[in-house]
Scaffold this active site. Structure first.
Site, mmCIF file in Angstrom:
data_model
loop_
_atom_site.group_PDB
_atom_site.id
_atom_site.type_symbol
_atom_site.label_atom_id
_atom_site.label_comp_id
_atom_site.label_asym_id
_atom_site.label_seq_id
_atom_site.Cartn_x
_atom_site.Cartn_y
_atom_site.Cartn_z
ATOM 1 N N GLY A 205 0.714 -1.384 0.143
ATOM 2 C CA GLY A 205 -0.206 0.135 0.321
ATOM 3 C C GLY A 205 1.065 0.886 0.022
ATOM 4 N N PRO A 206 0.011 2.296 -0.352
ATOM 5 C CA PRO A 206 0.766 3.465 0.081
ATOM 6 C C PRO A 206 1.578 3.898 0.996
ATOM 7 C CG PRO A 206 -1.064 4.194 -0.685
ATOM 8 C CD PRO A 206 -1.113 2.725 -0.437
ATOM 9 N N PRO A 207 2.176 5.265 1.167
ATOM 10 C CA PRO A 207 3.171 5.230 1.810
ATOM 11 C C PRO A 207 2.382 5.993 3.503
ATOM 12 C CG PRO A 207 4.687 5.923 0.639
ATOM 13 C CD PRO A 207 2.470 6.172 -0.370
ATOM 14 N N THR A 209 0.505 4.688 5.363
ATOM 15 C CA THR A 209 -0.491 3.614 5.106
ATOM 16 C C THR A 209 -1.414 2.600 6.833
ATOM 17 O OG1 THR A 209 -0.489 2.277 4.126
ATOM 18 C CG2 THR A 209 -1.798 4.505 3.707
ATOM 19 N N LYS A 211 1.154 0.333 7.473
ATOM 20 C CA LYS A 211 2.089 -0.724 7.738
ATOM 21 C C LYS A 211 2.456 -1.527 8.236
ATOM 22 C CE LYS A 211 3.434 -0.330 3.236
ATOM 23 N NZ LYS A 211 2.633 1.925 3.141
ATOM 24 N N THR A 212 3.506 -0.345 9.149
ATOM 25 C CA THR A 212 4.431 -1.346 10.541
ATOM 26 C C THR A 212 3.381 -1.243 11.321
ATOM 27 O OG1 THR A 212 5.790 1.085 9.266
ATOM 28 C CG2 THR A 212 6.533 -0.255 11.196
ATOM 29 N N HIS A 428 -8.693 35.046 -9.518
ATOM 30 C CA HIS A 428 -8.605 33.304 -10.030
ATOM 31 C C HIS A 428 -9.421 32.414 -8.976
ATOM 32 C CE1 HIS A 428 -4.567 30.795 -11.750
ATOM 33 N NE2 HIS A 428 -5.591 29.947 -10.732
ATOM 34 N N GLU A 429 -8.866 32.820 -7.862
ATOM 35 C CA GLU A 429 -9.773 31.738 -7.231
ATOM 36 C C GLU A 429 -11.393 31.630 -6.895
ATOM 37 O OE1 GLU A 429 -7.725 29.133 -5.101
ATOM 38 O OE2 GLU A 429 -5.748 30.201 -5.971
ATOM 39 N N ASP A 505 -2.618 24.140 -12.466
ATOM 40 C CA ASP A 505 -4.225 24.345 -12.521
ATOM 41 C C ASP A 505 -4.043 22.971 -13.871
ATOM 42 O OD1 ASP A 505 -5.110 25.398 -10.472
ATOM 43 O OD2 ASP A 505 -5.225 27.105 -11.529
HETATM 44 P P1 ADP Z 1 3.271 2.881 6.323
HETATM 45 O O1 ADP Z 1 4.532 1.632 7.606
HETATM 46 O O2 ADP Z 1 2.582 1.990 5.984
HETATM 47 O O3 ADP Z 1 5.038 4.019 5.701
HETATM 48 P P2 ADP Z 1 3.174 3.249 9.383
HETATM 49 O O4 ADP Z 1 2.655 2.285 9.899
HETATM 50 O O5 ADP Z 1 4.624 3.894 9.625
HETATM 51 O O6 ADP Z 1 2.592 3.794 7.806
HETATM 52 O O7 ADP Z 1 2.353 4.664 9.906
HETATM 53 C C1 ADP Z 1 2.808 5.626 9.944
HETATM 54 C C2 ADP Z 1 2.125 6.524 11.062
HETATM 55 O O8 ADP Z 1 1.226 6.610 10.703
HETATM 56 C C3 ADP Z 1 1.712 5.611 12.430
HETATM 57 O O9 ADP Z 1 3.057 5.926 13.273
HETATM 58 C C4 ADP Z 1 0.694 6.196 13.004
HETATM 59 O O10 ADP Z 1 0.962 7.582 13.581
HETATM 60 C C5 ADP Z 1 -0.253 6.635 11.960
HETATM 61 N N1 ADP Z 1 -1.452 6.243 11.188
HETATM 62 C C6 ADP Z 1 -0.910 5.444 9.883
HETATM 63 N N2 ADP Z 1 -2.153 4.597 9.653
HETATM 64 C C7 ADP Z 1 -2.675 4.491 10.412
HETATM 65 C C8 ADP Z 1 -3.865 3.946 11.120
HETATM 66 N N3 ADP Z 1 -4.514 3.510 9.951
HETATM 67 N N4 ADP Z 1 -4.738 4.178 12.342
HETATM 68 C C9 ADP Z 1 -3.672 4.729 13.251
HETATM 69 N N5 ADP Z 1 -2.238 5.577 12.648
HETATM 70 C C10 ADP Z 1 -1.976 5.308 11.587
#
Ligand code: ADP
Length: 609
Positions: A205-207, A209, A211-212, A428-429, A505
Site C-alpha cells: 500500500g501507499p506510504p 497507511t 503497514k508498520t 483566480h480563486e 492547474d
Molecule cells: P507505513 O509503514 O505504511 O509507511 P506507518 O505504519 O509507519 O506507515 O504509519 C506511520 C504513522 O501514521 C503511524 O505511526 C501512525 O501514527 C499513523 N497511522 C497510519 N495509519 C494509521 C491507522 N490506520 N491508524 C492509526 N494511525 C495510523
C-alpha cells in the site's frame, strides 16, 4: 513508528580532535624539553661584555663558546677565535668556568615524549571513540564497525505493545492478519488440521497507511518478539555483508521463535533482478536477495517464524519473492476511506484535548485522500497551533487550518503581494470556485483563501467531497477540467491578460484529459484501447505510453482539444456570471479568507442573474 537514532558523528571528526590535542601537546611540551633560548652574538659583543665584566658562567669548547650574562638571565653563544689571552681576561672579569647548559635530556626520553607518547594517545583515543560509536550504533557485541552482524532490533512487545485497536480503519487488512495471531496463539490447531501458515505476508500500500503499525500489532496481539529491519539496511557497501545480515537475522529469529520478522521497504532488496545484463547489476543486492530466498526456503513450515514485509512498489518485486512458499499472501493496506479517516483522527485525538464542538466527520471529509500518517500529522499540527495561540484545547479551526498546513504548507505571513497581484489571485480563486459551483456535479467549496502558503501557492480553494467516490463519470471529469481552467479563465475575462499562476492547474487539467483518452476509454476516436499503463500505482501513478508515434501525436491533439473545450466552457460561465464574479472577488480581496457558506450566500443571494 520509526525509531530515531542519535546522529552519529563521523570517525574523521574524532580523529581531527585527537590531532588537535597532539598539536597542542607538542606546542606545550616541546619548549619544556628544549633549553632556554640561546642568543647568537658576534665575537666583538663577547669582548665588550668581558670588558664590562658582564659575564656570569662561561663554557669554552672547540666549536663554540657558550656563556651567560652576569645575572644568569640569558644564555649567549659565539664562535671561538684565535685568542690566547681569552682565558686570562675571562678570569679577570670574574667569570666562572662551568657548564652553562645542563646535559640535554636523554635522547631516548625525548624520543619517547615527542613521538611515542602522542602516537599512544592517538591510538588510544581512536580506539575509545570507535568503541563509543559502536555502542551508539547498538552493536556492542559486533565485530569492528558491526561487520557481519545485523542491526535487527528486538522489540519484545508484551502488554504495552501496539494492538489492532490502535490501528484504525483497515478492517480487511486486520482480518487477514488476525489468522496469523490466531495461529501464533495456538499452532497445534493448524498442524492437526494439516494446514500450513504462509511463511511470508506482503503488506502492500501507499506510504503512511499503517503497514508498520499493523506488523507491530500482529506481534503485540500474539505476544511474541518482533524483529524489524528495513530493506535499505541490508544494502551495504561491501558485497556479501547484506547476505550475512540476512543470515544473522534469521538465526536470531529462529532462536526466538515463535516471532515476527518485519522487513520494511522490501523493494530495496527485492527488486527484479536484471536478467541478461551480465555486468553493471547490483551484485550486493542480488546476493542479499538470494540469501533471503534461501533462508525462507530453508526453514520448515510451522516453525513459528512469520515474516511480514511491506512495500509500496509491489510491481517491482522479483517474481521469485512472491511465488508460493515465500511471500505468497498479499494484504492490501489502502488509503483510508471517509469512515477510516474519521476513526484514525479519533484515535490520534486521544492524545490531545479537543474542544466540545470539534466535528471529526467534517475534518475527515475535508482531508480526502490523506493517509493515516498525514491524519496523525494534522492532529499534531492542530495541537501545535493551539499551543502557539496560548491554549491547551484544540478547536475546530485549529484542525481546519492544520489540514491546509499539511496539504498546502504554512501560511506565509510576511509574503507581501502587490495590490494588483492580490486582486489577480482573488479573481483566480473565485474563478475556480464559481465554475465549480455553477456545474451541478462539482463538489461544493469549503473555503477559499488568498493568504500565500509556504508551498508557493498564492491562493487556495478547499473543496469538500460529500462522500467517498469510487467512480467518476465522463461529465464529472470534464467539469473538473473546467474547474481547473476556471482560475485562468477569470484572469482572461477580467484583466484580458494571463499570469503564471495557473501552472499547477494546467498540469492537473492535462493529466485528467490525457487519462480520459489513454486510460478511461472516454474518447470516441480511441474507444476502449489502453494507450498508457500505470507503473507505480501507490507512488504518484506514473504512466508509460504504449502506442505508435503517430498515435501519440493524435492523442496530444485530442488532449488539447478536450482542455480547450472545457476552458471555453469556463470562460462562458464566468462571462455569464460576471457581476457575481466581481462581487465575490471583491469580498475575498477584502477578507482574504472566506468560507463556503459565505461564498454560497453571495452566489445565491442578492441580484439573481
Ligand atoms: P507505513 O509503514 O505504511 O509507511 P506507518 O505504519 O509507519 O506507515 O504509519 C506511520 C504513522 O501514521 C503511524 O505511526 C501512525 O501514527 C499513523 N497511522 C497510519 N495509519 C494509521 C491507522 N490506520 N491508524 C492509526 N494511525 C495510523
Amino acid at each position: 513508528m520509526k525509531e530515531v537514532k542519535s546522529p552519529k558523528r563521523p570517525l574523521l571528526y574524532y580523529y581531527c580532535i585527537v590531532l588537535l590535542i597532539i598539536f597542542l601537546f607538542n606546542l606545550l611540551v616541546t619548549p619544556l624539553l628544549t633549553q632556554n633560548h640561546v642568543v647568537n652574538v658576534d665575537y666583538g659583543t663577547f669582548m665588550d661584555m668581558i670588558d664590562e665584566g658582564d659575564i656570569g658562567i662561561v663554557q669554552v669548547e672547540d666549536t663554540q663558546i657558550i656563556f651567560t650574562n652576569k645575572d644568569d638571565t640569558q644564555i649567549y653563544e659565539t664562535a671561538p677565535m684565535e685568542d690566547p689571552s681569552l682565558t686570562e681576561r675571562l678570569h679577570n672579569c670574574g667569570a666562572k668556568f662551568d657548564r652553562v647548559i645542563e646535559e640535554p635530556t636523554s635522547p631516548i626520553l625525548s624520543f619517547l615524549l615527542t613521538f611515542v607518547l602522542p602516537i599512544l594517545i592517538f591510538v588510544g583515543l581512536g580506539q575509545y571513540m570507535s568503541k563509543k560509536m559502536m555502542e551508539q550504533a547498538g552493536g556492542k557485541n559486533s565485530m569492528s564497525f558491526g561487520l557481519g552482524k545485523s542491526n535487527a532490533k528486538v522489540y519484545v512487545q508484551s502488554t504495552k505493545g501496539i494492538r489492532f485497536a490502535d490501528v484504525a480503519g483497515e478492517d480487511e487488512a486486520k482480518e487477514s492478519l488476525q489468522e496469523i495471531v490466531d495461529y501464533l496463539h495456538d499452532p497445534s490447531k493448524y498442524t492437526e488440521a494439516g494446514a500450513t501458515m504462509p511463511k511470508g505476508i506482503l503488506l502492500v500500500g501507499p506510504p503512511g497507511t499503517g503497514k508498520t503499525m499493523l506488523a507491530k500489532a500482529v506481534a503485540g496481539e500474539s505476544n511474541v518478539p518482533f524483529f524489524s529491519i528495513s530493506g535499505s539496511e541490508f544494502v551495504e557497501m561491501f558485497v556479501g555483508m547484506g547476505a550475512s545480515k540476512v543470515r544473522d537475522l534469521f538465526k536470531q529469529a529462529k532462536e526466538k521463535a515463535p516471532c515476527i520478522v518485519f522487513i520494511d521497504e522490501i523493494d530495496a532488496i527485492g527488486q527484479k533482478r536484471n536478467s541478461g545484463s551480465g555486468y553493471g547489476g547490483n551484485d550486493e543486492r542480488e546476493q542479499t536477495l538470494n540469501q533471503l530466498l534461501t533462508e525462507m526456503d530453508g526453514f520448515e513450515e510451522n516453525t513459528g517464524v512469520i515474516i511480514l514485509a511491506a512495500t509500496n512498489r509491489p510491481e517491482s518485486l522479483d517474481p521469485a519473492l512472491t511465488r508460493p512458499g515465500r511471500f505468497d499472501r498479499r494484504v492490501p493496506v489502502e488509503l483510508p476511506d471517509l469512515q477510516g479517516r474519521e476513526a484514525i483522527l479519533k484515535v490520534h485525538a486521544k492524545k490531545i484535548r479537543p474542544a466540545e464542538d470539534v466535528d471529526f466527520h467534517t475534518i475527515a471529509r475535508m482531508a480526502a485522500g490523506a493517509s493515516g500518517a498525514e491524519l496523525a500529522n494534522i492532529i499534531n499540527e492542530a495541537a501545535l497551533r493551539a499551543v502557539r495561540n496560548g491554549r491547551t484545547i484544540v478547536t475546530q479551526s485549529d484542525l481546519e487550518e492544520s489540514i491546509e498546513v499539511v496539504i498546502a504548507g504554512y501560511q506565509k505571513k510576511n509574503a507581501v503581494l502587490s495590490d494588483q497581484e492580490k486582486k489577480v489571485v482573488a479573481y483566480h480563486e473565485i474563478g475556480h470556485a464559481l465554475v465549480a459551483a455553477k456545474q451541478t456535479n462539482s463538489a461544493p467549496v469549503q473555503k477559499i483563501t488568498i493568504i500565500p502558503r509556504t508551498s508557493g501557492a498564492l491562493g487556495y480553494t478547499m473543496q469538500v467531497e460529500t462522500g467517498d467516490k469510487f467512480l467518476m463519470s465522463k461529465e464529472e471529469i470534464e467539469n473538473k477540467i473546467a474547474t481547473y481552467t476556471g482560475g485562468r479563465a477569470a484572469e482572461e475575462v477580467v484583466f484580458g491578460s494571463v499570469t503564471t499562476g495557473a501552472s499547477n492547474d494546467i498540469e492537473q487539467a492535462t493529466k485528467l484529459a490525457r487519462a480520459m483518452i489513454t486510460r478511461y476509454g472516454m474518447s470516441e476516436e480511441f474507444d476502449m484501447v489502453a494507450m498508457e499503463t500505470v507503473q507505480n500505482q501507490y507512488l504518484g501513478g506514473d504512466t508509460s505510453l504504449a502506442c505508435a508515434p503517430d498515435t501519440q501525436r493524435d492523442i496530444d491533439r485530442k488532449v488539447v482539444e478536450l482542455v480547450k473545450k472545457q476552458h471555453g466552457k469556463a470562460i462562458k460561465i464566468l462571462q455569464d456570471n460576471r457581476s457575481k464574479l466581481d462581487e465575490l472577488a471583491g469580498f475575498l480581496y477584502e477578507k482574504e479568507t472566506i468560507t463556503g457558506d459565505e461564498f454560497m450566500d453571495i452566489l445565491t443571494g442578492g441580484d439573481k442573474q
